[in-house]
Design a protein around this motif. Structure first.
Motif, PDB file in Angstrom:
ATOM      1  N   ILE A  28       0.857  -1.183   0.000  1.00  0.00           N
ATOM      2  CA  ILE A  28       0.000   0.000   0.000  1.00  0.00           C
ATOM      3  C   ILE A  28       0.894   1.235   0.000  1.00  0.00           C
ATOM      4  O   ILE A  28       1.861   1.316   0.757  1.00  0.00           O
ATOM      5  N   LEU A  29       0.557   2.175  -0.865  1.00  0.00           N
ATOM      6  CA  LEU A  29       1.246   3.465  -0.942  1.00  0.00           C
ATOM      7  C   LEU A  29       0.204   4.542  -0.744  1.00  0.00           C
ATOM      8  O   LEU A  29      -0.806   4.576  -1.461  1.00  0.00           O
ATOM      9  N   SER A  30       0.411   5.416   0.234  1.00  0.00           N
ATOM     10  CA  SER A  30      -0.554   6.474   0.522  1.00  0.00           C
ATOM     11  C   SER A  30       0.168   7.672   1.123  1.00  0.00           C
ATOM     12  O   SER A  30       0.836   7.550   2.156  1.00  0.00           O
ATOM     13  N   SER A  34       4.600   3.971   2.615  1.00  0.00           N
ATOM     14  CA  SER A  34       4.390   2.689   1.942  1.00  0.00           C
ATOM     15  C   SER A  34       4.690   1.557   2.913  1.00  0.00           C
ATOM     16  O   SER A  34       5.617   1.625   3.715  1.00  0.00           O
ATOM     17  N   PHE A  35       3.856   0.540   2.837  1.00  0.00           N
ATOM     18  CA  PHE A  35       4.028  -0.629   3.683  1.00  0.00           C
ATOM     19  C   PHE A  35       3.403  -1.821   2.978  1.00  0.00           C
ATOM     20  O   PHE A  35       2.722  -1.671   1.965  1.00  0.00           O
ATOM     21  N   ARG A  36       3.662  -3.004   3.524  1.00  0.00           N
ATOM     22  CA  ARG A  36       3.130  -4.217   2.900  1.00  0.00           C
ATOM     23  C   ARG A  36       2.793  -5.255   3.959  1.00  0.00           C
ATOM     24  O   ARG A  36       3.301  -5.214   5.080  1.00  0.00           O
ATOM     25  N   TYR A  58       7.218  -1.894   6.957  1.00  0.00           N
ATOM     26  CA  TYR A  58       7.631  -0.698   6.217  1.00  0.00           C
ATOM     27  C   TYR A  58       8.258  -1.117   4.897  1.00  0.00           C
ATOM     28  O   TYR A  58       9.029  -2.077   4.838  1.00  0.00           O
ATOM     29  N   THR A  59       7.931  -0.391   3.855  1.00  0.00           N
ATOM     30  CA  THR A  59       8.460  -0.669   2.524  1.00  0.00           C
ATOM     31  C   THR A  59       8.995   0.626   1.933  1.00  0.00           C
ATOM     32  O   THR A  59       8.290   1.640   1.939  1.00  0.00           O
ATOM     33  N   TRP A  73      -2.226   9.780  -4.946  1.00  0.00           N
ATOM     34  CA  TRP A  73      -3.330   8.830  -4.836  1.00  0.00           C
ATOM     35  C   TRP A  73      -2.975   7.726  -3.844  1.00  0.00           C
ATOM     36  O   TRP A  73      -1.824   7.543  -3.473  1.00  0.00           O
ATOM     37  N   VAL A  74      -3.964   6.968  -3.459  1.00  0.00           N
ATOM     38  CA  VAL A  74      -3.749   5.773  -2.652  1.00  0.00           C
ATOM     39  C   VAL A  74      -3.698   4.595  -3.620  1.00  0.00           C
ATOM     40  O   VAL A  74      -4.547   4.461  -4.493  1.00  0.00           O
ATOM     41  N   HIS A  75      -2.659   3.757  -3.481  1.00  0.00           N
ATOM     42  CA  HIS A  75      -2.488   2.610  -4.371  1.00  0.00           C
ATOM     43  C   HIS A  75      -2.364   1.316  -3.580  1.00  0.00           C
ATOM     44  O   HIS A  75      -1.753   1.295  -2.513  1.00  0.00           O
TER      45      HIS A  75
END
Length: 85
Positions: A28-30, A34-36, A58-59, A73-75
């Motif tokens: 998720i990127l917002s 970014s994290f996963r 954390y990514t 955007w949120v991805h």
């Protein structure tokens, strides 16, 4: 209560968590963060029964750069399990 409030959606993340039926890695990127959620992450190798779906990792944003995402955007980047029938 969220019921009847058109400004609120969802219930305890049930809808989001359902993606883990089809993926073991969701990023998720917002807003620059970014994290996963990643079952195969090195952090979980020593904990085979650990509930990885509840612990974001954390990514670095650079790890998602190949997807050419708009930072405003949120991805969601979802790696689908391809071995399902």
């Amino acid at each position: 209560s969220k019921q009847g409030d058109v400004q609120k959606i969802g219930y305890k993340g049930v809808g989001f968590k359902s993606i883990f039926n089809h993926s073991t890695c969701v990023s998720i990127l917002s807003d620059g963060y970014s994290f996963r959620f990643d079952k195969s992450a090195e952090e979980w190798k020593e904990k085979p029964n650990f509930c990885w779906e509840l612990c974001p990792l954390y990514t670095e944003p650079e790890e998602l750069a190949r997807y050419d995402l708009n930072p405003e955007w949120v991805h969601f980047v979802i790696k689908l399990n391809m071995d399902e029938e």
